[in-house]
Design a protein around this motif. Structure first.
Motif, PDB file in Angstrom:
ATOM      1  N   ARG A 124      -4.820   4.685   9.906  1.00  0.00           N
ATOM      2  CA  ARG A 124      -4.705   3.984   8.619  1.00  0.00           C
ATOM      3  C   ARG A 124      -6.015   4.054   7.851  1.00  0.00           C
ATOM      4  NH1 ARG A 124      -2.774  -1.471  11.323  1.00  0.00           N
ATOM      5  NH2 ARG A 124      -0.900  -0.700  12.363  1.00  0.00           N
TER       6      ARG A 124
ATOM      7  N   ALA B   7       0.829  -1.202   0.000  1.00  0.00           N
ATOM      8  CA  ALA B   7       0.000   0.000   0.000  1.00  0.00           C
ATOM      9  C   ALA B   7       0.867   1.257   0.000  1.00  0.00           C
ATOM     10  CB  ALA B   7      -0.931  -0.003   1.208  1.00  0.00           C
TER      11      ALA B   7
ATOM     12  N   VAL C 199      -0.736  13.188  -1.605  1.00  0.00           N
ATOM     13  CA  VAL C 199      -0.685  11.724  -1.720  1.00  0.00           C
ATOM     14  C   VAL C 199       0.683  11.210  -1.266  1.00  0.00           C
ATOM     15  CG1 VAL C 199      -0.677   9.804  -3.362  1.00  0.00           C
ATOM     16  CG2 VAL C 199      -2.433  11.570  -3.514  1.00  0.00           C
TER      17      VAL C 199
ATOM     18  N   THR D 286      -7.202   8.746   0.725  1.00  0.00           N
ATOM     19  CA  THR D 286      -6.596   8.309  -0.528  1.00  0.00           C
ATOM     20  C   THR D 286      -7.656   8.009  -1.577  1.00  0.00           C
ATOM     21  OG1 THR D 286      -4.690   7.372   0.640  1.00  0.00           O
ATOM     22  CG2 THR D 286      -5.101   6.564  -1.586  1.00  0.00           C
ATOM     23  N   VAL D 287      -8.714   7.340  -1.164  1.00  0.00           N
ATOM     24  CA  VAL D 287      -9.808   7.033  -2.095  1.00  0.00           C
ATOM     25  C   VAL D 287     -10.460   8.321  -2.599  1.00  0.00           C
ATOM     26  CG1 VAL D 287     -12.123   6.024  -2.265  1.00  0.00           C
ATOM     27  CG2 VAL D 287     -10.268   4.741  -1.165  1.00  0.00           C
TER      28      VAL D 287
ATOM     29  N   GLY E  87      -5.935   2.730  -2.174  1.00  0.00           N
ATOM     30  CA  GLY E  87      -6.746   3.223  -1.066  1.00  0.00           C
ATOM     31  C   GLY E  87      -7.752   2.191  -0.589  1.00  0.00           C
TER      32      GLY E  87
ATOM     33  N   LEU F  36      -4.126   4.412  -7.700  1.00  0.00           N
ATOM     34  CA  LEU F  36      -4.245   5.037  -6.380  1.00  0.00           C
ATOM     35  C   LEU F  36      -5.560   4.652  -5.705  1.00  0.00           C
ATOM     36  CD1 LEU F  36      -3.008   7.030  -4.321  1.00  0.00           C
ATOM     37  CD2 LEU F  36      -4.266   8.860  -5.493  1.00  0.00           C
TER      38      LEU F  36
ATOM     39  N   ILE G  70       1.022   4.019  -3.086  1.00  0.00           N
ATOM     40  CA  ILE G  70       0.568   5.389  -2.856  1.00  0.00           C
ATOM     41  C   ILE G  70       1.703   6.391  -3.090  1.00  0.00           C
ATOM     42  CG2 ILE G  70      -0.301   6.995  -1.100  1.00  0.00           C
ATOM     43  CD1 ILE G  70      -1.868   4.615   0.080  1.00  0.00           C
TER      44      ILE G  70
ATOM     45  N   THR H 191      -5.971  -0.512   1.247  1.00  0.00           N
ATOM     46  CA  THR H 191      -5.639  -0.063   2.600  1.00  0.00           C
ATOM     47  C   THR H 191      -6.833  -0.209   3.530  1.00  0.00           C
ATOM     48  OG1 THR H 191      -3.975   1.500   1.768  1.00  0.00           O
ATOM     49  CG2 THR H 191      -4.862   1.903   3.976  1.00  0.00           C
TER      50      THR H 191
ATOM     51  N   GLY I 126      -6.601   5.841   4.416  1.00  0.00           N
ATOM     52  CA  GLY I 126      -7.129   5.064   3.299  1.00  0.00           C
ATOM     53  C   GLY I 126      -8.334   5.741   2.670  1.00  0.00           C
TER      54      GLY I 126
END
Length: 201
Positions: free
Chosen positions: A74, A9, A59, A81-82, A147, A143, A13, A150, A78
């Motif tokens: 985390r 992950a 990012v 990130t999404v 995400g 990406l 990323i 993760t 995550g």
């Protein structure tokens, strides 16, 4: 696979963030002006998508921090990130497919001094994309996958601070470590004010 989930992950990323920063400096669009000379202008990714560089840097920061944070953070990272992947995917896809005048307006204005979307549109003869918008769109798909990965696996990652917990979450705090210590463990010790080089007496 789960034992390496955090590494996968983090690498995915950080890689997409770094490539996003690089993409922001590359030519995304070529504009031919209808000014009698057919003058060409080259539009970098940062001009076509103004949020590209700052969000790519975000990012990068998320990926780097993801290697040391606890379980709850985390999940937060995550989810962020999404969200960033979806947002960048939408704007990148619009530029790559629709080729909007708004993506080139700042470059045209800088070169000609003409402002206003209608005025710029009247001056633009053609807009053609380079491969970079499509390459970058593929990055955001990666990406998004990172995400989601993760979010799906973060609860099973090997937590560097798990053995210190006393609230019953994760492994027993009094249990001895069942794995070799790594650099993250040493970092964790330092953050708690413990010298990891001290031998137990």
């Amino acid at each position: 696979m789960i034992a390496r989930a955090r590494l996968l992950a983090v690498v995915a990323i950080v890689l997409t963030g770094a490539l996003g920063v690089i993409s922001s400096t590359q030519t995304w669009l070529t504009v031919v002006l209808d000014d009698g000379t057919g003058h060409e202008l080259f539009v970098p990714g940062a001009a076509a998508v103004p949020v590209l560089a700052p969000l790519s840097l975000a990012v990068l920061a998320l990926g780097a921090a993801l290697s040391i944070v606890g379980r709850v953070v985390r999940w937060i990272f995550g989810a962020l990130t999404v969200l960033i992947a979806v947002a960048l995917g939408i704007v990148t896809g619009q530029v790559a497919v629709a080729l909007p005048v708004t993506a080139v307006s700042s470059t045209v204005t800088t070169a000609t001094g003409i402002t206003g979307i209608d005025s710029v549109a009247a001056l633009v003869r053609t807009i053609s994309p380079s491969p970079w918008p499509f390459v970058t769109l593929a990055l955001w798909v990666l990406l998004l996958a990172a995400g989601l990965f993760t979010l799906a696996t973060a609860h099973r990652w090997r937590g560097s601070g798990r053995r210190y917990r006393t609230d019953g979450e994760g492994a027993d705090a009094s249990a001895p470590a069942s794995r070799p210590r790594d650099a993250i463990d040493s970092w964790d010790d330092l953050s708690r004010g413990t010298d990891p080089t001290d031998e137990p007496r």
